[in-house]
Scaffold this motif. Sequence first.
Motif, PDB file in Angstrom:
ATOM      1  N   PRO A 269      35.224  33.182  48.930  1.00 44.49           N
ATOM      2  CA  PRO A 269      34.486  33.917  49.966  1.00 44.49           C
ATOM      3  C   PRO A 269      34.761  35.416  49.958  1.00 44.49           C
ATOM      4  O   PRO A 269      34.483  36.092  50.924  1.00 44.49           O
ATOM      5  N   MET A 270      35.302  35.957  48.831  1.00 43.72           N
ATOM      6  CA  MET A 270      35.697  37.359  48.792  1.00 43.72           C
ATOM      7  C   MET A 270      34.740  38.177  47.927  1.00 43.72           C
ATOM      8  O   MET A 270      34.097  37.661  47.022  1.00 43.72           O
ATOM      9  N   THR A 271      34.670  39.462  48.226  1.00 41.70           N
ATOM     10  CA  THR A 271      33.936  40.414  47.409  1.00 41.70           C
ATOM     11  C   THR A 271      34.877  41.559  47.058  1.00 41.70           C
ATOM     12  O   THR A 271      35.475  42.165  47.950  1.00 41.70           O
ATOM     13  N   THR A 272      35.026  41.826  45.757  1.00 35.25           N
ATOM     14  CA  THR A 272      35.957  42.845  45.290  1.00 35.25           C
ATOM     15  C   THR A 272      35.186  44.019  44.719  1.00 35.25           C
ATOM     16  O   THR A 272      34.428  43.874  43.750  1.00 35.25           O
ATOM     17  N   GLY A 273      35.355  45.198  45.311  1.00 36.25           N
ATOM     18  CA  GLY A 273      34.689  46.391  44.806  1.00 36.25           C
ATOM     19  C   GLY A 273      35.192  46.743  43.419  1.00 36.25           C
ATOM     20  O   GLY A 273      36.396  46.714  43.156  1.00 36.25           O
TER      21      GLY A 273
ATOM     22  N   VAL B   5      29.142  36.840  38.792  1.00 37.85           N
ATOM     23  CA  VAL B   5      28.182  37.230  39.821  1.00 37.85           C
ATOM     24  C   VAL B   5      28.710  38.451  40.561  1.00 37.85           C
ATOM     25  O   VAL B   5      29.904  38.530  40.891  1.00 37.85           O
ATOM     26  N   ALA B   6      27.834  39.409  40.808  1.00 40.67           N
ATOM     27  CA  ALA B   6      28.224  40.640  41.488  1.00 40.67           C
ATOM     28  C   ALA B   6      27.130  41.057  42.463  1.00 40.67           C
ATOM     29  O   ALA B   6      25.992  40.591  42.394  1.00 40.67           O
ATOM     30  N   ALA B   7      27.491  41.933  43.381  1.00 37.42           N
ATOM     31  CA  ALA B   7      26.539  42.541  44.303  1.00 37.42           C
ATOM     32  C   ALA B   7      26.320  43.991  43.883  1.00 37.42           C
ATOM     33  O   ALA B   7      27.283  44.700  43.566  1.00 37.42           O
TER      34      ALA B   7
END
Length: 259
Positions: A134-138, A116-118
């Motif tokens: 709870p993290m988002t990695t660019g 899953v990605a943004a």
Amino acid sequence: MKIMQTTCSSGFAGKPPWVFKGSAVYQFHLVKADIARAIIPKEFRLVETFGYTLGGFFLANYNESPFGPFDELVTIAGIVRNPPMLTSHAWAASVYVNNDNACTHGRKEFGLPSQVAAFSKANQTIHVAEVDSPMTTGLYDIRHESPILKMNPLKWMALGPTIKMSLPSYSGRTEHRPQLLKYSCQIECRVKPTSPARVSGSLGQINAETESNGHLKKREISMSVMLSKPIFALEFNCLKMEVQPPVVVSRNPLELKQE
């Protein structure tokens, strides 16, 4: 290309063929053979010339799908074949989508390394970040040198011919689908050449972490593919893609030993 924020569709994939409609860019890169070999199954033979294979990425925005609208980025490590078969197929190093159900479908039905990605967009740049709560990695910034414009379908008749083609791929050898699978996407769309997008990423920031984490090692290899040399790109619009269920090519050796 319209970029959607991370969503979770409540719909069900339904019966095949699964149909996806929207737009996409297919960009081809020269990928070093050593990089591709690090991620493809051992039984494959890499199709290469002078130490390089043909990889790249497929970046799509689907406005219609079994899961509703979503975005997808598929990193293609290279072209492989499975001897004694002579036909060649693509191998996906990574798949990023901003829809939970599409992610689950890719993992369990096709054995794809889906995550899953943004996806976000600003000034013709698409930013992709992996979502690992709870993290988002660019991950990547993909900048289109020539903007992808929204156009009336009639205008595309003058800008690109309608084509039909098949994109064959291998998948599997994952936790969810240990078998080796093959499938193809039947595509009908209007296509025209476009300037290759500029891709930037943070490969140096994850190098130190790859020794002890298999997921990070795969991410590093995928990033190496994305940052390899682009050679040309195709822009797809009025895209309709039909995907049939995958076919089992061979069993996992571990499964055979257990029988």
